[in-house]
Design a protein around this motif. Sequence first.
Motif, PDB file in Angstrom:
ATOM      1  N   VAL A 179      32.188 -22.256   5.545  1.00  0.00           N
ATOM      2  CA  VAL A 179      32.113 -22.110   3.724  1.00  0.00           C
ATOM      3  C   VAL A 179      31.330 -22.305   2.890  1.00  0.00           C
ATOM      4  O   VAL A 179      30.902 -21.655   2.144  1.00  0.00           O
ATOM      5  CB  VAL A 179      33.769 -23.351   3.915  1.00  0.00           C
ATOM      6  N   ARG A 180      30.511 -23.313   2.521  1.00  0.00           N
ATOM      7  CA  ARG A 180      29.435 -24.016   2.573  1.00  0.00           C
ATOM      8  C   ARG A 180      28.251 -22.477   2.444  1.00  0.00           C
ATOM      9  O   ARG A 180      27.814 -22.534   1.343  1.00  0.00           O
ATOM     10  CB  ARG A 180      28.377 -25.239   2.868  1.00  0.00           C
ATOM     11  N   GLY A 181      27.722 -21.559   3.758  1.00  0.00           N
ATOM     12  CA  GLY A 181      26.884 -20.834   3.393  1.00  0.00           C
ATOM     13  C   GLY A 181      27.876 -19.388   2.874  1.00  0.00           C
ATOM     14  O   GLY A 181      27.419 -18.899   1.878  1.00  0.00           O
ATOM     15  N   MET A 182      29.643 -19.762   2.602  1.00  0.00           N
ATOM     16  CA  MET A 182      29.287 -18.537   2.179  1.00  0.00           C
ATOM     17  C   MET A 182      29.376 -18.445   0.853  1.00  0.00           C
ATOM     18  O   MET A 182      29.327 -18.095  -0.634  1.00  0.00           O
ATOM     19  CB  MET A 182      30.838 -17.937   2.434  1.00  0.00           C
ATOM     20  N   GLU A 183      29.887 -19.359  -0.086  1.00  0.00           N
ATOM     21  CA  GLU A 183      29.600 -20.132  -1.518  1.00  0.00           C
ATOM     22  C   GLU A 183      28.380 -20.350  -1.942  1.00  0.00           C
ATOM     23  O   GLU A 183      28.275 -19.832  -2.588  1.00  0.00           O
ATOM     24  CB  GLU A 183      29.989 -21.795  -1.485  1.00  0.00           C
ATOM     25  N   ARG A 184      27.468 -20.661  -1.094  1.00  0.00           N
ATOM     26  CA  ARG A 184      25.753 -20.262  -1.573  1.00  0.00           C
ATOM     27  C   ARG A 184      25.299 -19.189  -1.034  1.00  0.00           C
ATOM     28  O   ARG A 184      24.269 -19.364  -1.717  1.00  0.00           O
ATOM     29  CB  ARG A 184      25.105 -21.976  -1.147  1.00  0.00           C
ATOM     30  N   SER A 185      25.544 -18.423  -0.994  1.00  0.00           N
ATOM     31  CA  SER A 185      25.396 -17.543  -0.934  1.00  0.00           C
ATOM     32  C   SER A 185      24.487 -16.428  -1.550  1.00  0.00           C
ATOM     33  O   SER A 185      23.255 -15.593  -1.274  1.00  0.00           O
ATOM     34  CB  SER A 185      25.604 -16.233   0.627  1.00  0.00           C
ATOM     35  N   GLY A 186      25.215 -16.179  -2.515  1.00  0.00           N
ATOM     36  CA  GLY A 186      24.918 -15.536  -3.844  1.00  0.00           C
ATOM     37  C   GLY A 186      24.430 -14.288  -3.608  1.00  0.00           C
ATOM     38  O   GLY A 186      24.307 -13.385  -4.455  1.00  0.00           O
ATOM     39  N   ALA A 187      25.473 -13.770  -2.771  1.00  0.00           N
ATOM     40  CA  ALA A 187      25.295 -12.152  -2.400  1.00  0.00           C
ATOM     41  C   ALA A 187      26.195 -11.751  -3.022  1.00  0.00           C
ATOM     42  O   ALA A 187      27.121 -12.363  -3.090  1.00  0.00           O
ATOM     43  CB  ALA A 187      24.825 -11.980  -0.757  1.00  0.00           C
ATOM     44  N   ARG A 188      25.844 -10.298  -3.348  1.00  0.00           N
ATOM     45  CA  ARG A 188      27.453  -9.728  -3.512  1.00  0.00           C
ATOM     46  C   ARG A 188      28.589  -9.438  -2.404  1.00  0.00           C
ATOM     47  O   ARG A 188      29.826  -9.164  -3.078  1.00  0.00           O
ATOM     48  CB  ARG A 188      26.608  -7.944  -4.155  1.00  0.00           C
ATOM     49  N   TRP A 189      28.039  -9.687  -1.295  1.00  0.00           N
ATOM     50  CA  TRP A 189      28.925  -8.867   0.016  1.00  0.00           C
ATOM     51  C   TRP A 189      28.970 -10.067   1.156  1.00  0.00           C
ATOM     52  O   TRP A 189      27.247 -10.666   1.259  1.00  0.00           O
ATOM     53  CB  TRP A 189      28.572  -7.494   0.291  1.00  0.00           C
ATOM     54  N   ASN A 190      29.733 -10.832   1.027  1.00  0.00           N
ATOM     55  CA  ASN A 190      29.691 -11.925   2.257  1.00  0.00           C
ATOM     56  C   ASN A 190      30.395 -10.621   3.802  1.00  0.00           C
ATOM     57  O   ASN A 190      31.448 -10.842   3.862  1.00  0.00           O
ATOM     58  CB  ASN A 190      30.492 -12.951   2.126  1.00  0.00           C
TER      59      ASN A 190
END
Length: 547
Positions: free
Chosen positions: A349-360
């Motif tokens: 959850v933390r990584g998907m919130e903070r990735s800043g990427a267009r796609w996860n």
Amino acid sequence: MNPDSTPARRTVLAQGGLAALAFGVPTLLGAPTAAAAELSGSAGSLPPGLFTLGVASGDPLPDGVVLWTRLAPQPLAGGGMPQRNVPVLWQISDSPRFGRIVKSGVELARPEHAHSVHAEVRGLRPDREYYYRFRVGNELSPAGRTRTSPAHGARVTNLRFLFASCQNWQDGYFTAWQHAAQEDVDFIAFLGDYIYESVPRDTTVRRHEGTDEPYSLADYRNRHAQYRTDPDLQAAHAHAPWIVTLDDHEIDNNWADEIPQDPDKQTPEAFRARRIAALKAYWEHMPLRRSSMPRGLDMQLYRSFSYGQLASVHVLDTRQYRSDQIATLAESYDPTRTMTGIEQERWLVRGMERSGARWNLLANQLMWAQNDRKAGPEQVFDFDNWDGYRAQRRRLLEFFGSGRTQNPVILTGDRHATWVCDLKPDFDDPVSPVVGAEITGSSISSGGDSDPVPFHATYDPIMAESPHWKYIDNRRAYVLCEVTPERMLASLRLVDTVWRPEGTSVSTGAEFVVEAGRPGVELASSAAPPKPMRLTGRRYEVDDDQF
């Protein structure tokens, strides 16, 4: 991607691979003087044929990759190496003919790690293609090609990769890898079941080594080595960096944390010893970093990779930390049940919130979408999948739709079939919102040559009752993906047979599109409906057919 390197890449693809380019080079330019002196006498007492298992790279970063090989002149007999350290020279070039060496070094191949080499190279340029090889004495390995990921925060407009899973040696030849090694990709994601632990049989298309399931470290090393001798698998490893995770068959079917599939036959102590052995052999044969080296029962496999502002790849581990499988649907709603463990869920959850990427993108083992196995009002589920962990699944899918992360797409293995689905927090509620997409790919060989007609006879009626299913197919395949800021296009690449090692073909069976900012997946194109399997010639048994 870096357009400057594309012509060189395609030139090599047209030549059919890199293996031949590494040989016939009399000297290794740029080798450190001390290391060269040490290497010159290192192979005098070694047997020939050190590089029988090929080469590989993996875990790409903007400035480096892991380079892998294993010295194994007798791969199915413990490796055949003396019980001493052997220095191995590695080299990286920006040219397929190694005209200029940009990095080189020496790693020790140690007997306690089965003489495997995991060279963690740093100092490379981001988003660049490189070529690598190894040398011991006068013996030179095949060459491999790899690629670094883009710089963090870089504006990336295109990403191409493929994903696959489930390659049972006994069920079929790895013909899919023969064709995958010709695809123009930045990386390959392998989602589990790299080896199978099944007993050797003479009724299958080819036979596992040994006399029983693997249990000891020596057993697992030999089983991995057998798989690594396959030329098509070697070609795919040498073609691009791999991002790997494991599922169940690398150890034991349907294991969960410290619990085997058959606890009445394997004591807790015996299974823990088996898990320790299997994880160590897995690390020894994968292009993984030292940070993933097992420590007893535990191996750090969940991790993430960044492709600039375009995509983040979150690699899951759904075996080591899970609650045991249950027997009833009611139990699956228990909020304390977990597929990933609490710590990994928080990391995701933390990584998907903070990735800043267009796609996860989630590199995942087991199917998330609800998957009923019986037509009609009665529902039947496989509780080894996320259907057995419904409270956690709903919690995560609600997060997908919360606006706190962008464009989640789950890439899944395990099923030996293709299932393309919308994702909803509540699959039984028609008004539950679509929050993401899942593409479950088929197997490389597990299940053997499949007959699509009885498969569709069984599952088409269930599909009519499952509006979140968009496409199903049970033929052997891998999935080729292209990601841009606007969309993700996934192509199902079908092979015509895995029961013949040569003369096979590949075709696109269907294409699927996920549009950025629009949750869910759509069928973009589909070939003609599959025909009945031709039952001429010999029919082989298979170890592992889910259907």
